[in-house]
Design an enzyme around this catalytic site. Sequence first.
Site, PDB file in Angstrom:
ATOM      1  CG  PHE A  85      71.463-126.741  89.321  1.00 23.30           C
ATOM      2  CD1 PHE A  85      72.228-126.023  88.400  1.00 23.30           C
ATOM      3  CD2 PHE A  85      71.126-128.059  89.021  1.00 23.30           C
ATOM      4  CE1 PHE A  85      72.660-126.610  87.223  1.00 23.30           C
ATOM      5  CE2 PHE A  85      71.555-128.650  87.839  1.00 23.30           C
ATOM      6  CZ  PHE A  85      72.324-127.928  86.939  1.00 23.30           C
ATOM      7  CB  ILE A  86      65.346-127.273  88.691  1.00 21.36           C
ATOM      8  CG1 ILE A  86      64.971-125.915  89.323  1.00 21.36           C
ATOM      9  CG2 ILE A  86      64.182-128.260  88.769  1.00 21.36           C
ATOM     10  CD1 ILE A  86      64.713-125.955  90.816  1.00 21.36           C
ATOM     11  CG  HIS A 108      67.265-115.536  80.690  1.00 20.70           C
ATOM     12  ND1 HIS A 108      68.092-115.879  81.731  1.00 20.70           N
ATOM     13  CD2 HIS A 108      67.987-114.721  79.883  1.00 20.70           C
ATOM     14  CE1 HIS A 108      69.265-115.286  81.561  1.00 20.70           C
ATOM     15  NE2 HIS A 108      69.229-114.579  80.448  1.00 20.70           N
ATOM     16  CG  ASP A 121      70.009-118.963  81.191  1.00 22.40           C
ATOM     17  OD1 ASP A 121      69.164-119.563  81.881  1.00 22.40           O
ATOM     18  OD2 ASP A 121      70.791-118.113  81.649  1.00 22.40           O
ATOM     19  CE  LYS A 143      68.337 -52.787 102.491  1.00 20.50           C
ATOM     20  NZ  LYS A 143      68.224 -52.033 103.750  1.00 20.50           N
ATOM     21  CB  SER A 177      74.298 -47.405  99.415  1.00 21.60           C
ATOM     22  OG  SER A 177      74.776 -47.618 100.729  1.00 21.60           O
ATOM     23  N   GLY A 207      71.462 -53.760  99.705  1.00 23.85           N
ATOM     24  CA  GLY A 207      70.274 -53.617  98.838  1.00 23.85           C
ATOM     25  C   GLY A 207      70.679 -53.600  97.373  1.00 23.85           C
ATOM     26  N   GLY A 242      59.569 -48.564  98.620  1.00 20.73           N
ATOM     27  CA  GLY A 242      60.415 -47.471  99.104  1.00 20.73           C
ATOM     28  C   GLY A 242      60.112 -46.206  98.328  1.00 20.73           C
ATOM     29  CB  CYS A 265      53.182 -45.724 101.332  1.00 25.13           C
ATOM     30  SG  CYS A 265      52.161 -47.154 101.521  1.00 25.13           S
TER      31      CYS A 265
HETATM   32  P1  NAP Z   1      63.975 -45.707 100.529  1.00 25.64           P
HETATM   33  O1  NAP Z   1      64.983 -44.773 101.004  1.00 25.64           O
HETATM   34  O2  NAP Z   1      63.656 -45.771  99.093  1.00 25.64           O
HETATM   35  O3  NAP Z   1      64.428 -47.148 101.054  1.00 25.64           O
HETATM   36  C1  NAP Z   1      63.668 -48.297 100.868  1.00 25.64           C
HETATM   37  C2  NAP Z   1      64.573 -49.481 100.968  1.00 25.64           C
HETATM   38  O4  NAP Z   1      65.480 -49.466  99.880  1.00 25.64           O
HETATM   39  C3  NAP Z   1      65.436 -49.501 102.210  1.00 25.64           C
HETATM   40  O5  NAP Z   1      65.592 -50.820 102.651  1.00 25.64           O
HETATM   41  C4  NAP Z   1      66.729 -48.932 101.698  1.00 25.64           C
HETATM   42  O6  NAP Z   1      67.858 -49.276 102.473  1.00 25.64           O
HETATM   43  C5  NAP Z   1      66.795 -49.581 100.343  1.00 25.64           C
HETATM   44  N1  NAP Z   1      67.732 -48.948  99.409  1.00 25.64           N
HETATM   45  C6  NAP Z   1      68.240 -47.704  99.413  1.00 25.64           C
HETATM   46  N2  NAP Z   1      69.089 -47.553  98.376  1.00 25.64           N
HETATM   47  C7  NAP Z   1      69.110 -48.707  97.693  1.00 25.64           C
HETATM   48  C8  NAP Z   1      69.782 -49.171  96.541  1.00 25.64           C
HETATM   49  N3  NAP Z   1      70.624 -48.412  95.861  1.00 25.64           N
HETATM   50  N4  NAP Z   1      69.563 -50.422  96.126  1.00 25.64           N
HETATM   51  C9  NAP Z   1      68.712 -51.238  96.788  1.00 25.64           C
HETATM   52  N5  NAP Z   1      68.074 -50.846  97.900  1.00 25.64           N
HETATM   53  C10 NAP Z   1      68.253 -49.595  98.345  1.00 25.64           C
HETATM   54  O7  NAP Z   1      62.605 -45.509 101.254  1.00 25.64           O
HETATM   55  P2  NAP Z   1      62.351 -45.318 102.786  1.00 25.64           P
HETATM   56  O8  NAP Z   1      62.798 -43.970 103.165  1.00 25.64           O
HETATM   57  O9  NAP Z   1      62.877 -46.452 103.549  1.00 25.64           O
HETATM   58  O10 NAP Z   1      60.777 -45.441 102.836  1.00 25.64           O
HETATM   59  C11 NAP Z   1      59.949 -44.364 102.610  1.00 25.64           C
HETATM   60  C12 NAP Z   1      59.396 -44.406 101.226  1.00 25.64           C
HETATM   61  O11 NAP Z   1      58.751 -45.641 100.989  1.00 25.64           O
HETATM   62  C13 NAP Z   1      58.342 -43.357 101.022  1.00 25.64           C
HETATM   63  O12 NAP Z   1      58.539 -42.750  99.787  1.00 25.64           O
HETATM   64  C14 NAP Z   1      57.058 -44.139 101.027  1.00 25.64           C
HETATM   65  O13 NAP Z   1      56.016 -43.537 100.306  1.00 25.64           O
HETATM   66  C15 NAP Z   1      57.489 -45.403 100.408  1.00 25.64           C
HETATM   67  N6  NAP Z   1      56.575 -46.496 100.727  1.00 25.64           N
HETATM   68  C16 NAP Z   1      55.762 -46.927  99.733  1.00 25.64           C
HETATM   69  C17 NAP Z   1      54.866 -47.923  99.989  1.00 25.64           C
HETATM   70  C18 NAP Z   1      53.967 -48.426  98.919  1.00 25.64           C
HETATM   71  O14 NAP Z   1      53.360 -49.449  99.113  1.00 25.64           O
HETATM   72  N7  NAP Z   1      53.868 -47.757  97.793  1.00 25.64           N
HETATM   73  C19 NAP Z   1      54.796 -48.474 101.262  1.00 25.64           C
HETATM   74  C20 NAP Z   1      55.631 -47.990 102.248  1.00 25.64           C
HETATM   75  C21 NAP Z   1      56.529 -46.997 101.969  1.00 25.64           C
HETATM   76  P3  NAP Z   1      68.265 -48.338 103.750  1.00 25.64           P
HETATM   77  O15 NAP Z   1      67.512 -48.930 104.855  1.00 25.64           O
HETATM   78  O16 NAP Z   1      69.712 -48.476 103.890  1.00 25.64           O
HETATM   79  O17 NAP Z   1      67.832 -46.954 103.432  1.00 25.64           O
END
Ligand code: NAP
Length: 918
Positions: free
Chosen positions: A94-95, A111, A147, A612, A646, A649, A665, A722
């Site tokens: 207070f001035i 202000h 003020d 997975k 199954s 995954g 796979g 593969c």
């Molecule tokens: P996969 O049977 O197709 O399984 C691959 C993965 O998918 C596994 O983790 C599997 O789980 C899972 N999976 C199975 N059913 C599923 C579903 N309904 N929904 C989501 N995920 C599911 O193959 P894999 O026998 O493990 O591997 C071999 C194959 O991979 C070969 O054909 C090979 O040529 C291929 N591969 C390709 C490459 C490439 O870069 N192109 C590299 C490596 C391998 P589970 O573990 O329970 O079976």
Amino acid sequence: MTLKLRIAIIGQSNFASDVLEIFLERSNIEIVGVFTIPDKGNREDILATTAKAHQIPVFKFASWRRKGIAIPEVLEQYASVGANLNVLPYCSQFIPMEVIDGAALGSICYHPSILPRHRGASAISWTLIEGDEVAGFSIFWADDGLDTGPLLLTRQTNLEPTDTLDTIYKRFLYPEGVKAMGVAVDLVAKGEAYKITQTEVGATYDPAMFKIENQVINLGQTAVRIWNFIRGLDSVPGAIATVVLNTGDEVVEEQVRLFGAHLYSAGPVSNAQPLRLKGLSKPALVHEGGLLIEGTDGAFVNVRRLKRGSKVIAASDWFKQANQEPIKDFTEDELSKKHALASIWQAILKDSIEPSTDFFAAGAGSMDVVRLVEEVKETFDVPLENEHVFMAPVFEEFFDQLVRILRQGSSSTGGNRKQVPFKGFLLNANKREIQVPTQLFVNGEFVDAEGGRTLDIINPTDEKILAKVACASAADVDKAVQAAHKAFYGAWKQVSARQRGQLMLKLADLMEQHKEELATIESVDSGAVYTLALKTHIGMSIDAWRYFAGWCDKIQGNTIPVNPARPNNVLTFTRKEPIGVCGLVTPWNYPLMMLSWKMAACIAAGNTCLIKPAQTCPLTALKFAELAVLAGFPPGVINVLPGKGSDAGQAVADHHLVRKLGFTGSTPIGKHIMKSCADSNLKKCSLELGGKSPLIIFADCDLDKAVKHGMSSVFFNKGENCIAAGRLFIEDRVHDEFVRRVVKDLRSMTIGDPLNRSTAHGPQNHKAHYDKLIEFCQRGVEEGATLVYGGGPVPNLKGYFFTPTVFTNVEDDMFIAQEESFGPIMIISKFNASDVDSVMHRANRTEYGLASGVFTKDISKALSFADRIEAGTVFVNVYNKTDVAAPFGGFKQSGYGKDLGQEALNEYLKTKCVTIEY
Ligand code: NAP
């Protein structure tokens, strides 16, 4: 004519200090004295410090009056400076009128409201509380009222919905106010300053918000009024509400302060818990995004932060009992940082720093928060926000918090993070004892699967159970997705691209430090030969993390020259953004390498993820999770869930919050997954699938080399590769010699324990696969192919050992010529070089298109092969030569999307296009 001004500044704080500095830029102004408040402890007001730096006399009075009468000594000292204008930039005292009228030209005063509205000490708060559409400030001639004196100038700005007391002050009232004080004194010097009498129409005199009773919020109002009250007191002092807690026997009340409010219109919240607030008819709701309060009009306000005691917490954390344990294991490096931090605090607070020193209780204001944050960021290279100071205002807590951020890998010297506890087993192998986790890794913690479900993990070398590992259900997958989702929009967003790269590099270093352990686990779990596991499975995994770490801060969009909309111009640019939560599903042939190829690109792009791994060999993925914690990845960014395809995954592919699926796979599962991706939420997916890669060997090749690479094209990693060559076409002139040499080498191949350094060929990955290979060979024999070598189990050996096999005279339509074996089975057919077109046709006559190879010394033949082959990878005079920088992926039913190289990043990014007209 311009008058010479002899100014006395009466006031305090940064604002007054900045006003002083701009006055000093004017040659017609002499600051004859600065009158400010006494020091608080050892802490001098910044106005005094600035004045002293410019040799301006400084006077510090606790008060100008005693019992309503001006103190004579004070008046005398004021008079001694001979001011002809008093400037009161921000004055809490207070001035007396003797001083106000004591300068010939009078006294001008700042202000922070557009007078006559919001007279009084808390004008900015009331501008917001009353929901004004404009905010502003006035410079007026002080008189004997509060003020009420005539106006010299006013300035105004529109209030934004995001404004709080802090933001209007920082963006407008402060910077524009300082400038306007300069304009005001210039007008006075030129004799042009207005004196406009304030009207009493629209005049208000509002209560002072420094009185605690005025800070209590009335919750029986509309949502807009609740919101305005909270933001009017944000961040100082904060609106007060009372939480009513029913502890069973008694009702306890706790006062909290509310911050970070906004009107909420995003619809119903999930997983909300009720919290009773005094004065509110329905309970408020604690949810993931804060605390929802319903106004009397049925609309909602969401409050993001609450202050409990001295600590600000996220409102969403109200019910989280697990208060973080303070850190006890500081490293020496961290303790030296503690000294540096104490020096920063000391320089700001001008007082000695104790562990219990409270930043705000020691007198710090909002500008000190900004200074602390900037200095800490600069000194320790950490991402810090003002909020961190409010959340941990006590020195010890602040240091604890700083160390946690540092341990998340922000700086190059970030300390080690604490190991998270896990249940696991001790693997005694390869002259080592290795602790291996056996639980799911979700949200930064190792946890059991729902219902305690487990998978048996079998050692393929002796067929014994190695361990029982948690087996994720769809509910576990959901928990991991929720954690990844929260991290994506929360902690992970706070980590800059460069820091992300540093975290990845740190992880790669940890993998390198533990590479022998990782290779041992891989060897025991998947049957990979140890030396190969070390070099390829683990070596290439580490390379992938390092390679993609380098990309983090180089993910850029483009500027695009689009048609301008004349007469205006248009700028169009793209941004590459992470997709969100990504699901990764991988096979068993290179467990850690498949994880790393996908996850490193996914994380580098800024996503969060859950993986997975294949159910048969998830152990390196779990050991990896342990290292990811040590590297400092925030919880939820990486989640690892062993389980069945199954079940777990499928849940990943089906989940609505997963926006991208990276799958490797088999082709049948790939097709199934693609449908799930489409049906669930049309998530983006990339599919690396099976192959039946052709390898053509011309007679003009270097045969030694062709035999060596031809063998590794099939037998590398036991054929569980593969890109393995699924069909070899050998020119008839070298066919027999090629076969002879291959068989000779196979006879001397050492088959056995994969951990033994002399072993070249280990067991197949698991029983079902091993059985499938036996069947595959039986089918070849039945169809009339010539079995030259192998064709079944290795005699007298326990475990899934399969003899490397050679078939010749294979016809194109035989099963073994069409289907992938994924095992150590060489399928040989002859061709005649007079008809290269035919052999090219035969090589392309497959639905797969993953890899291919050719051996010839003729560059034209090699290039022509590379042109015509339908495969994503072409090897010339080499095989299996992959590199983390080179894109990898197939054509046709071998899938689409690439792993590795820059192209892999794009699989985990989305492009946003921004167009601006100007
Ligand atoms: P996969 O049977 O197709 O399984 C691959 C993965 O998918 C596994 O983790 C599997 O789980 C899972 N999976 C199975 N059913 C599923 C579903 N309904 N929904 C989501 N995920 C599911 O193959 P894999 O026998 O493990 O591997 C071999 C194959 O991979 C070969 O054909 C090979 O040529 C291929 N591969 C390709 C490459 C490439 O870069 N192109 C590299 C490596 C391998 P589970 O573990 O329970 O079976």
